[in-house]
Design a protein around this motif. Structure first.
Motif, PDB file in Angstrom:
ATOM      1  N   THR A  14       0.845  -1.204   0.000  1.00 16.36           N
ATOM      2  CA  THR A  14       0.000   0.000   0.000  1.00 16.36           C
ATOM      3  C   THR A  14       0.880   1.253   0.000  1.00 16.36           C
ATOM      4  O   THR A  14       0.551   2.243  -0.655  1.00 16.36           O
ATOM      5  CB  THR A  14      -0.978   0.029   1.201  1.00 16.36           C
ATOM      6  OG1 THR A  14      -0.248  -0.209   2.395  1.00 16.36           O
ATOM      7  CG2 THR A  14      -2.074  -1.004   1.051  1.00 16.36           C
ATOM      8  N   ASP A  15       2.015   1.188   0.712  1.00 16.46           N
ATOM      9  CA  ASP A  15       2.973   2.299   0.698  1.00 16.46           C
ATOM     10  C   ASP A  15       3.507   2.487  -0.724  1.00 16.46           C
ATOM     11  O   ASP A  15       3.585   3.599  -1.231  1.00 16.46           O
ATOM     12  CB  ASP A  15       4.166   2.019   1.626  1.00 16.46           C
ATOM     13  CG  ASP A  15       3.758   1.817   3.078  1.00 16.46           C
ATOM     14  OD1 ASP A  15       2.681   2.306   3.461  1.00 16.46           O
ATOM     15  OD2 ASP A  15       4.516   1.188   3.818  1.00 16.46           O
ATOM     16  N   VAL A  57       9.758   4.791   5.608  1.00 14.95           N
ATOM     17  CA  VAL A  57       8.980   3.798   6.356  1.00 14.95           C
ATOM     18  C   VAL A  57       8.047   4.505   7.330  1.00 14.95           C
ATOM     19  O   VAL A  57       8.163   5.710   7.570  1.00 14.95           O
ATOM     20  CB  VAL A  57       9.909   2.800   7.110  1.00 14.95           C
ATOM     21  CG1 VAL A  57      10.695   1.960   6.113  1.00 14.95           C
ATOM     22  CG2 VAL A  57      10.844   3.522   8.060  1.00 14.95           C
ATOM     23  N   ASP A  58       7.117   3.738   7.903  1.00 17.90           N
ATOM     24  CA  ASP A  58       6.127   4.295   8.822  1.00 17.90           C
ATOM     25  C   ASP A  58       6.785   4.901  10.063  1.00 17.90           C
ATOM     26  O   ASP A  58       7.861   4.470  10.481  1.00 17.90           O
ATOM     27  CB  ASP A  58       5.139   3.203   9.267  1.00 17.90           C
ATOM     28  CG  ASP A  58       4.275   2.701   8.121  1.00 17.90           C
ATOM     29  OD1 ASP A  58       4.248   3.356   7.064  1.00 17.90           O
ATOM     30  OD2 ASP A  58       3.625   1.654   8.291  1.00 17.90           O
ATOM     31  N   ILE A  82       8.177  10.941   7.415  1.00 13.84           N
ATOM     32  CA  ILE A  82       6.864  11.574   7.387  1.00 13.84           C
ATOM     33  C   ILE A  82       6.617  12.154   8.773  1.00 13.84           C
ATOM     34  O   ILE A  82       7.252  11.748   9.748  1.00 13.84           O
ATOM     35  CB  ILE A  82       5.726  10.590   7.009  1.00 13.84           C
ATOM     36  CG1 ILE A  82       5.635   9.428   8.013  1.00 13.84           C
ATOM     37  CG2 ILE A  82       5.904  10.081   5.591  1.00 13.84           C
ATOM     38  CD1 ILE A  82       4.361   8.613   7.904  1.00 13.84           C
ATOM     39  N   ASP A  83       5.701  13.091   8.870  1.00 20.44           N
ATOM     40  CA  ASP A  83       5.336  13.669  10.160  1.00 20.44           C
ATOM     41  C   ASP A  83       4.784  12.545  11.051  1.00 20.44           C
ATOM     42  O   ASP A  83       3.947  11.752  10.622  1.00 20.44           O
ATOM     43  CB  ASP A  83       4.267  14.749   9.936  1.00 20.44           C
ATOM     44  CG  ASP A  83       4.002  15.543  11.190  1.00 20.44           C
ATOM     45  OD1 ASP A  83       3.445  14.960  12.151  1.00 20.44           O
ATOM     46  OD2 ASP A  83       4.361  16.732  11.211  1.00 20.44           O
ATOM     47  N   THR A  91      -1.260   6.153   4.725  1.00 20.31           N
ATOM     48  CA  THR A  91      -2.387   7.005   5.087  1.00 20.31           C
ATOM     49  C   THR A  91      -2.006   8.485   5.207  1.00 20.31           C
ATOM     50  O   THR A  91      -2.873   9.322   5.457  1.00 20.31           O
ATOM     51  CB  THR A  91      -3.032   6.536   6.412  1.00 20.31           C
ATOM     52  OG1 THR A  91      -2.022   6.527   7.432  1.00 20.31           O
ATOM     53  CG2 THR A  91      -3.639   5.147   6.263  1.00 20.31           C
ATOM     54  N   ALA A  92      -0.729   8.802   5.027  1.00 19.40           N
ATOM     55  CA  ALA A  92      -0.302  10.213   5.069  1.00 19.40           C
ATOM     56  C   ALA A  92      -0.878  10.939   3.850  1.00 19.40           C
ATOM     57  O   ALA A  92      -1.025  10.354   2.780  1.00 19.40           O
ATOM     58  CB  ALA A  92       1.221  10.294   5.054  1.00 19.40           C
ATOM     59  N   PRO A  93      -1.238  12.212   4.009  1.00 19.00           N
ATOM     60  CA  PRO A  93      -1.770  12.961   2.865  1.00 19.00           C
ATOM     61  C   PRO A  93      -0.770  13.002   1.707  1.00 19.00           C
ATOM     62  O   PRO A  93       0.438  13.144   1.931  1.00 19.00           O
ATOM     63  CB  PRO A  93      -1.994  14.363   3.433  1.00 19.00           C
ATOM     64  CG  PRO A  93      -2.040  14.197   4.914  1.00 19.00           C
ATOM     65  CD  PRO A  93      -1.178  13.013   5.230  1.00 19.00           C
TER      66      PRO A  93
END
Length: 116
Positions: A14-15, A57-58, A82-83, A91-93
């Motif tokens: 999904t990433d 990565v997450d 990512i923030d 799921t990040a914008p």
């Protein structure tokens, strides 16, 4: 055109799909599907030699564990973050991911860039 091809390492498919929809240049995106064993690391090391490697990565415990492992194996890799409030790459914008990628000189589709 760069001689060295860029590669982004992500955790899951999904990433990968999310990143593919944002980038506007040919880049290999490799999924680790979580943790990486020694055999997989050896294969990756061979595959990634002489290439520009980015790690995205997450922002969670599993992602941080994987990031540490990849930092040891690929000390020249550029780590993108990512923030933490978004936690997951998938799921990040898209606008947020686009600005993170753009910050690493990765071309993104202009539709994802905010006009400030």
């Amino acid at each position: 055109m760069d001689e060295q091809k860029k590669v982004i390492i992500v955790e899951g498919t999904t990433d990968k799909r999310k990143i593919q929809s944002i980038i506007n240049e040919p880049i290999d995106i490799i999924c680790t599907n979580g943790t990486v064993g020694t055999t997989k690391l050896d294969e990756l090391a061979e595959l990634l030699d002489y290439r520009d490697v980015y790690v995205l990565v997450d922002a969670d415990d599993a992602g941080e564990k994987l990031r540490k492992q990849l930092k040891r194996e690929f000390p020249r890799a550029e780590h993108l973050y990512i923030d933490r409030s978004y936690r997951e790459v998938a799921t990040a914008p898209s606008q947020h991911l686009a600005s993170v990628l753009l910050g690493a000189d990765i071309s993104v589709f202009s539709t994802f860039l905010r006009s400030n």
